[in-house]
Structures are given as C-alpha cells and as structure tokens.
Motif scaffolding. Structure first.
Motif, PDB file in Angstrom:
ATOM      1  N   ALA A 190       0.830  -1.200   0.000  1.00  0.00           N
ATOM      2  CA  ALA A 190       0.000   0.000   0.000  1.00  0.00           C
ATOM      3  C   ALA A 190       0.865   1.250   0.000  1.00  0.00           C
ATOM      4  O   ALA A 190       0.407   2.334  -0.315  1.00  0.00           O
ATOM      5  CB  ALA A 190      -0.925   0.012   1.212  1.00  0.00           C
ATOM      6  N   TYR A 242      -4.781  -7.427   5.660  1.00  0.00           N
ATOM      7  CA  TYR A 242      -4.510  -6.419   6.687  1.00  0.00           C
ATOM      8  C   TYR A 242      -5.810  -5.796   7.179  1.00  0.00           C
ATOM      9  O   TYR A 242      -6.623  -5.327   6.384  1.00  0.00           O
ATOM     10  CB  TYR A 242      -3.599  -5.344   6.091  1.00  0.00           C
ATOM     11  N   ARG A 283     -12.440   4.391   9.477  1.00  0.00           N
ATOM     12  CA  ARG A 283     -13.230   5.356   8.725  1.00  0.00           C
ATOM     13  C   ARG A 283     -12.623   5.667   7.361  1.00  0.00           C
ATOM     14  O   ARG A 283     -13.330   5.768   6.362  1.00  0.00           O
ATOM     15  CB  ARG A 283     -13.345   6.649   9.538  1.00  0.00           C
ATOM     16  N   ASP A 284     -11.305   5.815   7.307  1.00  0.00           N
ATOM     17  CA  ASP A 284     -10.687   6.237   6.044  1.00  0.00           C
ATOM     18  C   ASP A 284     -10.188   5.076   5.197  1.00  0.00           C
ATOM     19  O   ASP A 284     -10.050   5.202   3.982  1.00  0.00           O
ATOM     20  CB  ASP A 284      -9.522   7.193   6.315  1.00  0.00           C
ATOM     21  N   LEU A 285      -9.837   3.951   5.829  1.00  0.00           N
ATOM     22  CA  LEU A 285      -9.257   2.854   5.066  1.00  0.00           C
ATOM     23  C   LEU A 285     -10.028   1.537   5.217  1.00  0.00           C
ATOM     24  O   LEU A 285      -9.778   0.580   4.495  1.00  0.00           O
ATOM     25  CB  LEU A 285      -7.803   2.602   5.512  1.00  0.00           C
ATOM     26  N   GLY A 286     -10.971   1.490   6.152  1.00  0.00           N
ATOM     27  CA  GLY A 286     -11.585   0.198   6.464  1.00  0.00           C
ATOM     28  C   GLY A 286     -12.956  -0.036   5.882  1.00  0.00           C
ATOM     29  O   GLY A 286     -13.173  -0.989   5.145  1.00  0.00           O
ATOM     30  N   LEU A 287     -13.894   0.853   6.184  1.00  0.00           N
ATOM     31  CA  LEU A 287     -15.282   0.593   5.801  1.00  0.00           C
ATOM     32  C   LEU A 287     -15.824   1.674   4.879  1.00  0.00           C
ATOM     33  O   LEU A 287     -15.439   2.834   4.965  1.00  0.00           O
ATOM     34  CB  LEU A 287     -16.174   0.529   7.051  1.00  0.00           C
ATOM     35  N   PHE A 288     -16.754   1.243   4.006  1.00  0.00           N
ATOM     36  CA  PHE A 288     -17.531   2.184   3.204  1.00  0.00           C
ATOM     37  C   PHE A 288     -18.734   2.562   4.072  1.00  0.00           C
ATOM     38  O   PHE A 288     -19.781   1.923   4.007  1.00  0.00           O
ATOM     39  CB  PHE A 288     -18.001   1.532   1.916  1.00  0.00           C
ATOM     40  N   PRO A 338     -21.151   4.821   4.230  1.00  0.00           N
ATOM     41  CA  PRO A 338     -22.524   5.044   3.761  1.00  0.00           C
ATOM     42  C   PRO A 338     -23.150   3.813   3.097  1.00  0.00           C
ATOM     43  O   PRO A 338     -24.324   3.824   2.772  1.00  0.00           O
ATOM     44  CB  PRO A 338     -22.392   6.159   2.721  1.00  0.00           C
ATOM     45  N   LYS A 339     -22.329   2.781   2.881  1.00  0.00           N
ATOM     46  CA  LYS A 339     -22.853   1.608   2.157  1.00  0.00           C
ATOM     47  C   LYS A 339     -23.332   0.543   3.141  1.00  0.00           C
ATOM     48  O   LYS A 339     -22.825   0.424   4.254  1.00  0.00           O
ATOM     49  CB  LYS A 339     -21.755   1.024   1.260  1.00  0.00           C
TER      50      LYS A 339
END
Lengths: 322, 502
Positions: free
Chosen positions: B304, B334, B340-345, B347-348
């Motif tokens: 990454a 990983y 919030r920024d790299l883990g989950l979408f 609003p989805k």
C-alpha cells in the motif's frame, strides 16, 4: 422481506419523478391539447432528448465514481468533425464510425488516466480536455462545417424504423442495456465502492485507477457515439456542436438521484431526470417561451434538486442517521 | 455532596427505540467523573445531551439546582458546559490562536482581526493550562496529542466550568496520556473545573477519576467512588458478568512452519531494518508507542506504500507486493486501525462492505455479482459475530463502534487469509466485544492462520502474543518470548535499559 424493503426505498425518488412527469404531461395536454400531443411536437422534443439521454447515462457512471466529466460536449463536437472529415475524404462508413467510437473512448481513457494515475481533480482534468478538444475541433475545421457526407451515413440519424426515429431507438437501447447491467455487473459494484471511498476501495484490493479509467472510457465512448449520431442527423461535422451539453447531462443525472460526492446514482433515475427536464423545457416553449432558455432551465432545475438533497441530508443528520 | 449538574430521568429515543432510559445521576463540583459502559450503552448520547447537541425526549437537566434547556452547543457554552469530541476538529492550516478563537476572533472597528491581541489571549489561556507553545505555530505541525490539547484549550476558552472529554485517549501514547491527565488535574485544582470523562480503558478510569458512573444498554447502573473503584467491579457493572480480561490465552495447537519472513525492511524516514517471521498457528505481537513505525512497515509490506529495501519471503518464495490487491490475492490480509478512512464504506450497507475485498469470489462467469451466494456468506458472518442489529441493508456508518469492527473483521475474514495482520483490533471497542475479538484471534491462529497483532495496549499484547516484537522510533528493539512476560520487561525493551534505570 429485507429485499422488499430495499426495493421500496430505491423506488422513492423514481416514484416522485414518475409522478411529476405524468402530472406535467397531464396538465400540458389539458392546457394545450391542440399542440402538446401532436406528432411534430413529440418528435422534435424527443430527438433533442436523445443526445442528452446518451450523455447523461455516461455521466451517471462518472458521477457514481465521485467524479465529473466536463469534456463530453467537446468530445461530441470533435468526434463529429473527425468522422465527417474521414467520410468527406472517401473513407467507408463502418470504419469511420469505428474510428469515431475509438476517439471518444480514447479521450475518455485519457480523462480517466489523468484523474486516476495522474491524481488530478476530476473538475480540473476534464476542464482541460474540454478546452483542448473544443479547440482542436475549431483548428481542424477553421470554424466551417464539414459537409458533403454520403447519404448512407446521414440515413442513420435521419431514418426511422417502424415509424420511430433511429436516434430514439439507439438512445433507448443504450439506456436499457445500461439500466440492466449497472445493478448486476460486478464492475459497477466496484464503481459504486470506488465512488464511496477511493482509499477504502484501494485497501480492499480494488484497482481504483483502472475502474476510474474504465468509467471515463464508457462516458467518452457514449459521447463519441453521440458525436457520430449528431454528424449523421445534421449531415455535417461542426466544432460548435453540443455546447453546454455536459451541464445538462449532469443536471439530469443528479435530478435522477446521482450525487456529486459519488457512490450513488441509477440509470433508471437518470432516464426519468432527462425526461423531466425535457417535459419542463417543452412546456416552457409551448407557453411561448424562447427555446434559448433550455440551458438556463436545466441549470435552475439542477440547483433546485441539489438544494432538496442538502435539506434531506440535514434532516437525516438531525435524526442521527448519518 | 455539592452537585454542579443533576440529571433527572433523562430519556432519549432514536427511531422509536430508547437509547437512554430514565438516567439520573449527579456530578459533583470540581470532581473528575468518569462515565463508562460498553459500546452502545449510551455514553456518547448522554454527553451530547449534556453538551446541547441532542435534546432529550424526557427528563430534566439542572445546573446549580436550576433547570436548564439546551438546544445547541452554543447555548451549552453559555451555561458553562463544553464538550471535546472524540474526533479532532482542529484546522491544520491555521495557527494555534486562530484555532482557539475560530469564529470569534477579536476584530477592530474595520473588521480586521486583531492578530496581536488574539495571540496574547491564546497565550494566556495556554499558560493557565501550563502549556508552553507559540500561539503563532500552525496546528498541523503539532503532534496529535498537542492538537488535542489545543482542542481542549479552544473549549476551555469559552469560560466554562464543566468540561466533557469524550474518549480523549484513544489515539495517544502512554506518555501523552499521562500529560493529559496532569492537565485535567491542573484544570480541576486551579480553575475549579468539573470534568466528565468518557473512556473504554479501565486503568485510565482508575488513575484519574474521583467517581465513576456506569451505563449499560441505556440504563444507569450505579456510581462508584473512592475505594469502590476497582476493575472487576466496573467490569461487573458494565457487562453484568465476571470476566477475566488479562490472563494469557494459550495456543491449543502446535506451532507450524514459517509462512512469511520479512528481512531488513526499510523506508526512509519511517522505519529501518525491520525483520520478523510469522509462523502458522502462532500470534506475533508488535508493540510500540505511537510513531514507532509499526503500521508504516506493514503498509509497505502489503504494497500500500513504498518500500525502499528489504526482502520478503512468502511460502518459500521471495515476493514483492505492489498493491493490497496482490496481497489479498496471495492470502496476506490487513485489518486497518483507521476504520473510517481505510476500512469501511460507511454510507454503504453491511453486505457491500463485507464482500468488498472478495468480490472476485462472488462474481459469476457472466461477470455479475452472485447475490444469493454473497447474501449467504454475509448472513453467516452476521450470525457468527453477532452483529447487532442483524440486518444486511443498513449503512455500516449507523452501527456502533464495536459492531463496525465486527463488520470489518467479517470483510477481512471472508477473503480467507493465510496471514492475518490486525492493527489495533480493539481500538474504540467495548470490553465485551474486545473479549470476543481476543478469543476469535486465538481461534484463528489455532486453525492454522499466522496472525500478526499490532497493538498499543500492553495487556492485549501480553494476553495474545506468543512472541512480542518491540519497536521504537522506526527500529526493532527486541524479540521477546511470552513466557510470563511482564509489562515492565516489555517497556524496558522499548526504552532500552539506560532510560529505564534513570
């Protein structure tokens, strides 16, 4: 049961739009029965709608990615010019059309690369290509129309099948195919995810840059198609074609449920958005308004929709939903 | 007791459900009052009600015996109540003074900001708090811990006497936490401040609080003071059950072969010469303070981020991963600390989040998403990890922190990893979910997965790791076998012996 709930939720905007369109049409046919439902009125307004529909479908995908494509108007013009030049120079029709589609897709891929690998803001990148290809169109034509196209070519845009204009059929086909594919293909699932958060998508093993390029390429391809159809319809290539069409495409897609922040949007919504803008425009003209108002009207409707979206988000925030 | 704040029968509903019900508690003047509870217990909601951000559906708030009505944070400020939220809201590109006086800078009669006066005032506020910083410094140049202190200064500058701190320690190192606590004590002692403190970490609560109130499922359970404040008692009140949270979870299967070996990983300015080996069936813990280079070296390992030099051997072959996509395809997965920024979408909906990293496995030959198969897989994880509420179509962002973490785990596990790297897997998660995650990690290791655990929480490291790699300032400081390893031994490795002796 969950499935049902979701369908109801999705249909909220679709329902509102459909009802609004039906009400507008009903009111108009009541107020102006002698002109509104005449073949010439419907036919002429539907043909202008077709280009907006094709472009708005591509724009929907780009908006789903959280981006915007300001270059679609110039792609239409540039493609029309190049295809017309090829035909004028004696190129056979099918290769000329393929070249046109390739040019549109290529410019789209360029936009996608600038935004993806280049890291440029979508607004800036496509504003650049917008000027470049509008400008190149003028360079190629010195401002004159490219005419003298073979009849076989102009038949595509001017002809009819079963009494319906070819243009309408092609636009309907494009919209129908995309409306079927977008909710189903894994590719478009990736598009939604990249649009929601590019960094989360990257960490989830999605090649965001490739998806961006593919999305822009689709938009460019459809703009190229529109350029070919426009050249065929008017039997010429012209550098001044499709000025401001990108704004109308964005307006239609946003009215149909796409959001500028990305991750949302549907082709069906966009189709209804295009129709609503067209109905409102046509009503305006029917009441003696000037056709020049078209762009202004779609702009006003865009701002109005965005305003309603902001109000909705605020309400959801107050309820603690977001 | 002299109560500065009195809550009487506070009730709050969201969408027809009570998230707080009949909560009555008293906050004493000048005390540090901790409010604890599991995720979703209603702590943050209660604080937002006191801070004027939410209005309660039922009940009364009294300050100094008088009933107060708050409609927004500004009205709360007028009543002398200020809240510092969990997420930092400082503006990086503005100066300290500009941040403290954001939106209310002193101006002269032409509307220009009186820069000098503003800086003097800011300096005075910082001075009262015992902080020596130049108010002209850009906030972006400060450490996260200092930014947080600026945030506190901003709230304190509104002349308040009740300060609410919502999980202020979640991104701080131990040393920085000690500084923060010193500041809190100073505010109480010198300015007569009353502090309400929300935390998940019981040792912190014990260190700082005069009294502790416990919430469970939106209900008020009770208040402890003085001698009564013990870890087992608080845990008991929070979960209603005695749970042992510290003792080592031993492996049940013999150790397997080395599956991944990293040698001499380097990235300029971030970390150097990082080496470790991961075995099947075992958990390697990486301990270090914030800025030790743990997350950075892993991000470079999985492609990454850039890796300047070093060798990675995986299943006997040398590899160089160029993107997380490649890593996931190889089975090296990983779980990020930055949900919030790299883990989950956020609003989805849950289902989209869970399948996001394994879309390929749910794609049919005709390139469509196999919704039935995906639905079954997602449903399986919702059941298995007890995600609440157990539905597939709600946006992930509407879930509590603990449940979001479970969604993230589902997403990562669905990719069927061979090497699982978890970064602060229980950050911002309540004690019940924490236990679940700890047992799950050990079970995953026992099933043959090689687990790499990055954590800043020593008890967590000692509870789970078979070996502990200690990192400090971008370097490996030692590899320790976990045979009755103590916190002191690990800390000694972090600082090197010299500093410990001092």
């Amino acid at each position: 049961m969950e499935e049902q709930k979701k369908k109801l939720h999705v249909s909220g905007r679709i329902l509102t739009l459909s009802v609004t369109i039906v009400v507008c049409v009903a009111v108009m046919s009541f107020l102006k029965p002698e002109t509104f439902f005449t073949v010439s009125n419907l036919g002429s307004s539907l043909t202008t709608v077709t280009f907006n529909l094709i472009l708005a479908c591509g724009m929907t995908v780009v908006l789903m990615l959280g981006c915007v494509d300001l270059s679609v108007g110039p792609i239409v013009a540039f493609t029309s010019v190049v295809v017309a030049k090829l035909l004028q120079g004696g190129a056979p029709i099918v290769p000329a059309i393929l070249a046109g589609l390739l040019i549109g897709s290529g410019i789209g891929a360029l936009n996608g690369t600038l935004v993806g690998y280049g890291g440029l803001a979508p607004f800036v990148a496509t504003l650049g290509t917008q000027s470049v290809f509008r400008g190149l169109s003028y360079v190629l034509t010195s401002g004159y129309s490219v005419t003298g196209l073979p009849e076989g070519f102009s038949k595509i845009g001017q002809g009819t099948l079963w009494g319906i204009s070819n243009l309408i059929l092609i636009a309907a086909l494009v919209a129908a195919v995309l409306a079927l594919l977008v909710p189903r293909l894994a590719f478009f699932k990736r598009v939604y995810l990249v649009g929601t958060s590019r960094s989360v998508a990257f960490m989830s093993g999605i090649n965001s840059n490739l998806i961006l390029i593919a999305g822009y390429t689709l938009s460019g391809f459809l703009a190229g198609l529109s350029g070919i159809l426009m050249a065929s319809r008017y039997a010429m290539g012209n550098a001044g074609f499709a000025v401001g069409y990108e704004t109308q495409a964005i307006a239609a897609a946003v009215i149909g449920g796409a959001v500028m922040a990305g991750g949302e949007g549907s082709i069906l919504g966009t189709v209804l958005g295009v129709l609503l803008v067209a109905v409102v425009n046509n009503s305006f003209i029917q009441f003696g308004g000037n056709a020049e108002w078209q762009t202004a009207i779609s702009g006003i409707m865009l701002v109005f929709t965005l305003f309603i979206d902001v109000m909705r988000t605020r309400k959801a925030k107050r309820k603690g939903l977001i | 007791m002299d109560a500065i704040l009195k809550l009487e029968g506070i009730g709050k509903m969201f969408g027809g459900n009570y998230v707080l019900k009949d909560v009555s508690l008293e906050i004493g003047r000048g005390e540090v009052h901790a409010v604890i509870g599991e995720n979703g217990a209603g702590k943050s909601t209660l604080m937002k009600i006191i801070g004027g951000i939410y209005e309660p559906n039922e009940g009364v708030i009294r300050k100094n015996g008088e009933k107060i009505l708050l409609h927004n944070a500004i009205e709360a400020y007028k009543q002398g109540i200020g809240i510092v939220h969990q997420e930092l809201s400082v503006a990086d590109n503005l100066t300290i003074a500009e941040n403290i006086f954001a939106g209310r800078q002193p101006v002269n009669r032409f509307g220009f900001v009186r820069e000098k006066q503003m800086c003097e005032d800011a300096g005075k506020i910082l001075g009262e708090m015992g902080i020596r910083l130049d108010p002209r410094e850009k906030v972006g140049n400060l450490s996260v811990a200092m930014q947080q202190i600026i945030e506190i200064a901003k709230v304190v500058s509104h002349r308040i006497d009740v300060l609410i701190l919502d999980e202020p320690t979640s991104s701080l190192s131990n040393k920085e936490i000690a500084h923060l606590f010193e500041l809190v004590r100073r505010l109480c002692r010198e300015q007569g401040m009353t502090v309400i403190f929300i935390s998940h970490k019981l040792d912190e609560v014990m260190a700082i609080s005069d009294r502790v109130s416990v919430l469970r499922n939106g209900n008020f359970i009770g208040t402890l003071s003085g001698e009564e404040i013990t870890a087992s008692r608080m845990i008991h009140m929070m979960v209603g059950d005695q749970l042992d949270s510290r003792s080592f979870l031993a492996p049940k299967t013999p150790e397997g072969e080395v599956i991944l070996r990293a040698e001499g990983l380097c990235r300029e300015g971030k970390f150097r010469d990082v080496s470790f080996a991961l075995q099947k069936n075992r958990i390697l813990g990486i301990f270090g303070l914030i800025g030790a280079g743990r997350t950075e070296s892993i991000l470079s390992l999985i492609g990454a981020d850039r890796l300047d030099s070093g060798r990675v051997t995986y299943e006997g072959r040398e590899i160089r991963l160029s993107s997380p996509k490649e890593a996931i395809a190889k089975g090296i997965v990983y779980l990020t600390e930055n949900r919030r920024d790299l883990g989950l979408f956020l609003p989805k909906e849950i289902s989209d989040n869970v399948i996001a990293a394994s879309l390929g496995a749910f794609t049919t030959k005709r390139h469509t998403v196999d919704r039935k198969k995906a639905g079954e897989a997602v449903e399986g994880y919702i059941q298995k990890l007890k995600i609440q509420p157990p539905v597939m179509d709600k946006p992930a962002g509407t879930y509590s922190g603990g449940n979001q973490q479970k969604i993230l785990f589902s997403k990562v596990l669905l990719t069927d990893p061979k090497v699982l790297i978890v970064d602060e897997p229980t950050k911002g998660v309540d004690i019940g979910v924490k236990m679940t995650i700890h047992h799950m990690l050990r079970d995953l290791a026992d099933s043959g997965i090689a687990v790499l655990l990055i954590s800043s929480e020593l008890p967590e490291i000692l509870k789970l790791s078979d070996r502990v790699l200690v990192m400090h300032e971008g370097e490996c400081r030692g590899l320790l076998e976990n045979r009755d390893l103590t916190e002191r031994e690990v800390m000694a490795a972090v600082y090197g012996e010299k500093e410990v002796q001092q």
